[in-house]
Write a protein that holds these residues in place. Structure first.
Motif, PDB file in Angstrom:
ATOM      1  N   ALA A 145      46.369  34.737  57.925  1.00  0.00           N
ATOM      2  CA  ALA A 145      46.206  34.688  56.473  1.00  0.00           C
ATOM      3  C   ALA A 145      44.760  34.391  56.094  1.00  0.00           C
ATOM      4  O   ALA A 145      44.208  35.007  55.171  1.00  0.00           O
ATOM      5  N   ILE A 146      44.123  33.475  56.810  1.00  0.00           N
ATOM      6  CA  ILE A 146      42.721  33.157  56.532  1.00  0.00           C
ATOM      7  C   ILE A 146      41.834  34.370  56.810  1.00  0.00           C
ATOM      8  O   ILE A 146      40.962  34.704  56.003  1.00  0.00           O
ATOM      9  N   ASP A 147      42.057  35.042  57.929  1.00  0.00           N
ATOM     10  CA  ASP A 147      41.276  36.243  58.256  1.00  0.00           C
ATOM     11  C   ASP A 147      41.470  37.316  57.195  1.00  0.00           C
ATOM     12  O   ASP A 147      40.508  37.973  56.774  1.00  0.00           O
ATOM     13  N   TRP A 148      42.707  37.500  56.741  1.00  0.00           N
ATOM     14  CA  TRP A 148      43.001  38.519  55.723  1.00  0.00           C
ATOM     15  C   TRP A 148      42.321  38.175  54.394  1.00  0.00           C
ATOM     16  O   TRP A 148      41.706  39.033  53.756  1.00  0.00           O
ATOM     17  N   MET A 149      42.399  36.903  53.980  1.00  0.00           N
ATOM     18  CA  MET A 149      41.769  36.494  52.719  1.00  0.00           C
ATOM     19  C   MET A 149      40.258  36.624  52.779  1.00  0.00           C
ATOM     20  O   MET A 149      39.625  37.047  51.816  1.00  0.00           O
ATOM     21  N   ARG A 150      39.668  36.252  53.908  1.00  0.00           N
ATOM     22  CA  ARG A 150      38.214  36.339  54.054  1.00  0.00           C
ATOM     23  C   ARG A 150      37.763  37.802  54.041  1.00  0.00           C
ATOM     24  O   ARG A 150      36.745  38.137  53.457  1.00  0.00           O
ATOM     25  N   ALA A 151      38.542  38.695  54.666  1.00  0.00           N
ATOM     26  CA  ALA A 151      38.196  40.121  54.671  1.00  0.00           C
ATOM     27  C   ALA A 151      38.351  40.721  53.274  1.00  0.00           C
ATOM     28  O   ALA A 151      37.555  41.563  52.862  1.00  0.00           O
ATOM     29  N   ALA A 152      39.361  40.276  52.527  1.00  0.00           N
ATOM     30  CA  ALA A 152      39.601  40.805  51.188  1.00  0.00           C
ATOM     31  C   ALA A 152      38.555  40.330  50.187  1.00  0.00           C
ATOM     32  O   ALA A 152      38.135  41.078  49.305  1.00  0.00           O
ATOM     33  N   ASP A 153      38.117  39.072  50.315  1.00  0.00           N
ATOM     34  CA  ASP A 153      37.125  38.511  49.394  1.00  0.00           C
ATOM     35  C   ASP A 153      36.282  37.493  50.154  1.00  0.00           C
ATOM     36  O   ASP A 153      36.691  36.341  50.320  1.00  0.00           O
ATOM     37  N   PRO A 154      35.099  37.889  50.625  1.00  0.00           N
ATOM     38  CA  PRO A 154      34.266  36.990  51.424  1.00  0.00           C
ATOM     39  C   PRO A 154      33.821  35.728  50.692  1.00  0.00           C
ATOM     40  O   PRO A 154      33.426  34.764  51.325  1.00  0.00           O
TER      41      PRO A 154
END
Length: 96
Positions: A17-26
């Motif tokens: 989830a953290i990787d996905w959120m960071r990729a979606a909005d740095p």
């Protein structure tokens, strides 16, 4: 490893989830609530929160975005958050 028994969230789920959120909005600030929301779940009893937070802190992508690092309110010479002095009713003259 299961981190939250109530909602069956594992450490792999949190990291994904953290990787996905960071990729979606740095530039996003990642919080436990946002992770629960991204996983489509809600916190139940809260007993897992210390382990949940430790798991979050162990993720490489959790760091505060570079654009937000070092931001501080510049308080030198500015009082009352930029409002004029006497902005409160209690500070105004009784003759007004």
């Amino acid at each position: 490893m299961i981190v939250c028994h109530c909602t069956q969230i594992s450490d792999h789920d949190i990291k994904a989830a953290i990787d996905w959120m960071r990729a979606a909005d740095p530039e996003t600030i990642i919080t436990p609530g946002k992770i629960y929301h991204a996983l489509g779940k809600r916190a139940d009893c809260g007993g897992c929160m210390p382990l949940f937070l430790d798991t979050m802190r162990g993720c490489d992508n959790l760091a505060v975005p570079p654009i937000l690092r070092g931001l501080k309110a510049n308080r030198t010479g500015v009082s009352h958050e930029g409002r004029r002095k006497g902005h409160r009713v209690s500070q105004r003259s009784a003759t007004v």
